[in-house]
Design a protein around this motif. Structure first.
Motif, PDB file in Angstrom:
ATOM      1  N   ALA A   1       0.833  -1.208   0.000  1.00  0.00           N
ATOM      2  CA  ALA A   1       0.000   0.000   0.000  1.00  0.00           C
ATOM      3  C   ALA A   1       0.864   1.253   0.000  1.00  0.00           C
ATOM      4  CB  ALA A   1      -0.928  -0.010   1.216  1.00  0.00           C
ATOM      5  N   GLN A   2       1.976   1.220   0.770  1.00  0.00           N
ATOM      6  CA  GLN A   2       2.881   2.360   0.791  1.00  0.00           C
ATOM      7  C   GLN A   2       3.507   2.584  -0.577  1.00  0.00           C
ATOM      8  OE1 GLN A   2       3.302   4.465   3.211  1.00  0.00           O
ATOM      9  NE2 GLN A   2       4.913   5.669   2.266  1.00  0.00           N
ATOM     10  N   ALA A   3       3.927   1.449  -1.211  1.00  0.00           N
ATOM     11  CA  ALA A   3       4.506   1.569  -2.551  1.00  0.00           C
ATOM     12  C   ALA A   3       3.478   2.100  -3.538  1.00  0.00           C
ATOM     13  CB  ALA A   3       5.034   0.206  -3.009  1.00  0.00           C
ATOM     14  N   ASN A   4       2.240   1.571  -3.440  1.00  0.00           N
ATOM     15  CA  ASN A   4       1.188   2.062  -4.331  1.00  0.00           C
ATOM     16  C   ASN A   4       0.892   3.532  -4.072  1.00  0.00           C
ATOM     17  OD1 ASN A   4       0.926  -0.471  -5.472  1.00  0.00           O
ATOM     18  ND2 ASN A   4      -0.681  -1.110  -4.073  1.00  0.00           N
ATOM     19  N   SER A   5       0.894   3.910  -2.786  1.00  0.00           N
ATOM     20  CA  SER A   5       0.635   5.310  -2.447  1.00  0.00           C
ATOM     21  C   SER A   5       1.732   6.213  -3.001  1.00  0.00           C
ATOM     22  CB  SER A   5       0.546   5.466  -0.926  1.00  0.00           C
ATOM     23  OG  SER A   5       0.371   6.823  -0.573  1.00  0.00           O
ATOM     24  N   GLU A   6       2.992   5.771  -2.878  1.00  0.00           N
ATOM     25  CA  GLU A   6       4.095   6.558  -3.428  1.00  0.00           C
ATOM     26  C   GLU A   6       3.991   6.657  -4.948  1.00  0.00           C
ATOM     27  OE1 GLU A   6       7.629   4.714  -2.053  1.00  0.00           O
ATOM     28  OE2 GLU A   6       7.411   5.422   0.024  1.00  0.00           O
ATOM     29  N   ALA A   7       3.618   5.518  -5.586  1.00  0.00           N
ATOM     30  CA  ALA A   7       3.459   5.547  -7.044  1.00  0.00           C
ATOM     31  C   ALA A   7       2.336   6.494  -7.448  1.00  0.00           C
ATOM     32  CB  ALA A   7       3.180   4.137  -7.563  1.00  0.00           C
ATOM     33  N   ILE A   8       1.228   6.453  -6.685  1.00  0.00           N
ATOM     34  CA  ILE A   8       0.100   7.339  -6.988  1.00  0.00           C
ATOM     35  C   ILE A   8       0.500   8.799  -6.791  1.00  0.00           C
ATOM     36  CG2 ILE A   8      -2.195   8.033  -6.190  1.00  0.00           C
ATOM     37  CD1 ILE A   8      -2.722   5.071  -5.614  1.00  0.00           C
ATOM     38  N   GLU A   9       1.240   9.069  -5.711  1.00  0.00           N
ATOM     39  CA  GLU A   9       1.685  10.438  -5.474  1.00  0.00           C
ATOM     40  C   GLU A   9       2.623  10.907  -6.593  1.00  0.00           C
ATOM     41  OE1 GLU A   9       0.782  12.614  -3.249  1.00  0.00           O
ATOM     42  OE2 GLU A   9      -0.650  11.230  -2.328  1.00  0.00           O
ATOM     43  N   SER A  10       3.506   9.987  -7.037  1.00  0.00           N
ATOM     44  CA  SER A  10       4.402  10.341  -8.145  1.00  0.00           C
ATOM     45  C   SER A  10       3.620  10.633  -9.413  1.00  0.00           C
ATOM     46  CB  SER A  10       5.388   9.192  -8.379  1.00  0.00           C
ATOM     47  OG  SER A  10       6.243   9.497  -9.466  1.00  0.00           O
ATOM     48  N   LEU A  11       2.597   9.797  -9.678  1.00  0.00           N
ATOM     49  CA  LEU A  11       1.764  10.027 -10.860  1.00  0.00           C
ATOM     50  C   LEU A  11       1.017  11.348 -10.742  1.00  0.00           C
ATOM     51  CD1 LEU A  11       0.331   6.448 -11.515  1.00  0.00           C
ATOM     52  CD2 LEU A  11       1.988   7.688 -12.896  1.00  0.00           C
ATOM     53  N   LYS A  12       0.477  11.619  -9.546  1.00  0.00           N
ATOM     54  CA  LYS A  12      -0.226  12.887  -9.347  1.00  0.00           C
ATOM     55  C   LYS A  12       0.716  14.073  -9.585  1.00  0.00           C
ATOM     56  CE  LYS A  12      -3.807  11.421  -6.082  1.00  0.00           C
ATOM     57  NZ  LYS A  12      -4.320  11.574  -4.685  1.00  0.00           N
ATOM     58  N   LYS A  13       1.950  13.952  -9.060  1.00  0.00           N
ATOM     59  CA  LYS A  13       2.914  15.033  -9.244  1.00  0.00           C
ATOM     60  C   LYS A  13       3.246  15.211 -10.720  1.00  0.00           C
ATOM     61  CE  LYS A  13       7.335  16.687  -7.469  1.00  0.00           C
ATOM     62  NZ  LYS A  13       8.491  16.381  -6.593  1.00  0.00           N
ATOM     63  N   SER A  14       3.429  14.067 -11.431  1.00  0.00           N
ATOM     64  CA  SER A  14       3.716  14.152 -12.867  1.00  0.00           C
ATOM     65  C   SER A  14       2.558  14.796 -13.616  1.00  0.00           C
ATOM     66  CB  SER A  14       3.989  12.749 -13.416  1.00  0.00           C
ATOM     67  OG  SER A  14       5.125  12.182 -12.792  1.00  0.00           O
ATOM     68  N   LEU A  15       1.318  14.406 -13.237  1.00  0.00           N
ATOM     69  CA  LEU A  15       0.150  14.991 -13.894  1.00  0.00           C
ATOM     70  C   LEU A  15       0.050  16.483 -13.617  1.00  0.00           C
ATOM     71  CD1 LEU A  15      -2.538  12.208 -13.284  1.00  0.00           C
ATOM     72  CD2 LEU A  15      -1.481  12.841 -15.450  1.00  0.00           C
ATOM     73  N   GLU A  16       0.336  16.873 -12.376  1.00  0.00           N
ATOM     74  CA  GLU A  16       0.309  18.304 -12.054  1.00  0.00           C
ATOM     75  C   GLU A  16       1.362  19.058 -12.867  1.00  0.00           C
ATOM     76  OE1 GLU A  16       0.816  18.533  -7.878  1.00  0.00           O
ATOM     77  OE2 GLU A  16      -1.234  17.854  -7.399  1.00  0.00           O
ATOM     78  N   GLU A  17       2.560  18.456 -12.994  1.00  0.00           N
ATOM     79  CA  GLU A  17       3.605  19.107 -13.791  1.00  0.00           C
ATOM     80  C   GLU A  17       3.186  19.205 -15.256  1.00  0.00           C
ATOM     81  OE1 GLU A  17       7.105  16.839 -13.145  1.00  0.00           O
ATOM     82  OE2 GLU A  17       7.455  17.611 -11.116  1.00  0.00           O
ATOM     83  N   ARG A  18       2.586  18.116 -15.785  1.00  0.00           N
ATOM     84  CA  ARG A  18       2.115  18.152 -17.168  1.00  0.00           C
ATOM     85  C   ARG A  18       1.022  19.199 -17.345  1.00  0.00           C
ATOM     86  NH1 ARG A  18       3.483  13.451 -19.981  1.00  0.00           N
ATOM     87  NH2 ARG A  18       5.642  12.995 -19.424  1.00  0.00           N
TER      88      ARG A  18
END
Length: 221
Positions: A85-102
């Motif tokens: 769950a922590q890994a998934n949460s980190e991956a989701i946060e990374s994706l969210k950050k990438s989407l925000e940057e995009r």
């Protein structure tokens, strides 16, 4: 005979006494053996109770160990789930950050496009205005230049006799060509030969105006 009987009675009494002593000793040993047996039985009972207690304790400890193993398995599963769950949460946060940057990049590009569009519209309007001003200036300059050329009366006055000499009247009473000023505007792309054509016309029909044409020629550009 009495002595013999007394002797036998004494012997019997001695045997009886000895037998009684032996019986007492046997009773004593029997009592001791019974006491030992009772003690052993008591100890056996205590040992059986202790064994039963130990067996119960071992069974309880086995149950506790089984429960602890089950808890350890569940804890390991929970830890693995928590790590996943922590890994998934980190991956989701990374994706969210990438989407925000995009999204920020897209917004910046859109803003740049809007600015470029506004600048293009402004440049188009300015170009239209400049083109209109250029056309107006070109018209006014051409008219002024032609007026300057025609104001001396030499270009048209000289050209008219040449045209009259080259064209004879066909019948009596034909009108003679007038010397009125005619304004002609020559337009075309740059480098197609407008100036050369006009210079050739002046050379052919009024060479005396060639010097003046060279002086005011830049005004036609």
């Amino acid at each position: 005979q009495l002595k013999q009987e007394a002797k036998e009675v004494g012997a019997l009494m001695a045997k009886n006494q000895k037998a009684q002593e032996q019986a007492a000793e046997l009773r004593k040993k029997t009592e001791e053996m019974e006491a030992v047996q009772l003690q052993l039985m008591s100890e056996k009972k205590s040992l059986l109770a202790r064994i039963k207690q130990l067996e119960d304790a071992m069974q309880e400890m086995q149950q506790q160990m089984d429960a602890a193993k089950q808890q350890a398995v569940e804890a390991a599963k929970l830890a693995a789930d928590a790590a996943q769950a922590q890994a998934n949460s980190e991956a989701i946060e990374s994706l969210k950050k990438s989407l925000e940057e995009r999204d920020a990049e897209v917004a910046a590009v859109r803003a740049e496009m809007e600015k470029a569009k506004e600048f293009s519209e402004q440049q188009r309007e300015e170009l239209k205005g400049a083109e209109a001003r250029y056309q107006q200036l070109l018209k006014s300059t051409a008219m002024q230049s032609m007026a300057n050329l025609g104001g001396s009366g030499q270009f048209n006055a000289t050209a008219a006799p040449q045209r009259q000499s080259s064209v004879a009247p066909t019948r009596a009473g034909a009108k003679i060509a007038s010397n009125r000023n005619v304004f002609i505007q020559i337009v075309g792309c740059q480098g197609v030969g407008k100036t050369s054509m006009l210079e050739g016309l002046i050379k052919d029909h009024d060479p005396t105006q060639l010097q003046k044409f060279h002086e005011v020629g830049p005004l036609f550009m």
